[in-house]
Design an enzyme around this catalytic site. Sequence first.
Site, short mmCIF file in Angstrom:
data_model
loop_
_atom_site.label_atom_id
_atom_site.label_comp_id
_atom_site.label_asym_id
_atom_site.label_seq_id
_atom_site.Cartn_x
_atom_site.Cartn_y
_atom_site.Cartn_z
N HIS A 196 6.65 1.29 3.19
CA HIS A 196 6.41 0.00 2.55
C HIS A 196 5.76 0.17 1.19
CE1 HIS A 196 2.38 0.36 4.55
NE2 HIS A 196 1.97 -0.32 3.50
N ASP A 223 8.58 3.53 8.87
CA ASP A 223 7.69 3.25 7.74
C ASP A 223 7.38 4.57 7.04
OD1 ASP A 223 6.20 1.84 5.92
OD2 ASP A 223 4.40 1.75 7.18
N GLY A 297 -5.05 -0.09 0.37
CA GLY A 297 -5.13 1.13 -0.42
C GLY A 297 -5.05 2.38 0.42
N SER A 299 -2.87 2.72 2.85
CA SER A 299 -1.49 2.86 3.31
C SER A 299 -0.91 4.22 3.01
CB SER A 299 -0.60 1.80 2.65
OG SER A 299 -0.69 0.57 3.30
N SER A 314 0.36 2.56 8.42
CA SER A 314 1.18 1.41 8.05
C SER A 314 0.31 0.21 7.69
CB SER A 314 2.12 1.02 9.20
OG SER A 314 3.09 2.01 9.40
#
Length: 338
Positions: A196, A223, A297, A299, A314
């Site tokens: 993402h 993801d 941040g 992720s 995720s």
Amino acid sequence: MTSRKTLLAGFTAFSAAALTAGLCINSASAGPLAFAQMQAQAVTQANQVAGTLGAASGGIYLDRGKAVVNVTDAAAKDKAEAAGFATKTVKYSFAALTNAKNSMDSVKNVPQTAWGIDTKSNQVVVKIYDAASPAVKNKVTAAAAKLGDAARIEHRSGKLATYIADGDSITNNQVICSLGFNVTKGGQPMMLTAGHCTNEGGTWSGGDVSGAQIVQSDCPGADSGLLTRPNGTGDGAINTGQKITSAGTPTVGEKIQKQGQTTGGGSGEVTSVDESVNFDVGVLNHEFGTTAHTDHGDSGGPAYDGEKGLGTLSGGDTQTSYFYPLTLELEAYGLTLA
């Protein structure tokens, strides 16, 4: 067919090691890396035993670092205990829980909900967030009710969110995420993060790396995001110096560590596996839930257990952080850890 006598003899051969591992894991003197190694050994051995139980296996979980084997009948209980493992007699086999979870996967277009397998409670845990619409809440509640006590519903406050803001890690000058793992593909160095994040496009940079291009981006469903590493350095290690030498499958109850550019380091525990999480971006499959604290941040940042990499972040809420399994990312992209 292997005789019961032969099978028990095989169990006995490693039961002492299993018991020793359990005792060492509970030792307060064990350091973080030693604990991780013994925890991994306990999981491996418990999975070996569970694999011989067939339909009588309810899966395994960790309780304060000690592996527990779920069983559905007395014969399976005897076999697991002969191998030196604590057991718990449960109603549902792991296969039955998997089928129940798969039936929930047929429920589509239900953002702000999630479900996965909790072997510790021998149930599929179904989470419904306040942010879900009344129609979604009713739809998911009705589907879960069909599973009876094989499922439990947890009502969660707040909203599920993929973390893709703030922090100071890898960036395309529009959004900021965290580097998960340094990897190689066909001998070429690359960087693994969340899909993402890479879905946002652009050229990425961070640390001593600049001009990183997107090789592949997969989200929703998976993801995963893969970036080139045209310059800069980076071996297979967390920024704490902890080496990552392998990828492993998370286990409910497993103690983990995580890193992210917003919240930094921290620890948590795996609470669910093979979870389908209905973020607003779409359904992310095969996630594992943890109690680790993360935020925007972070992720793409890594979850790991000692030298074993587990997954990339995720997103989540104030109680649960979800990671996509590293084993699936390496397999899908044909990657090797750096």
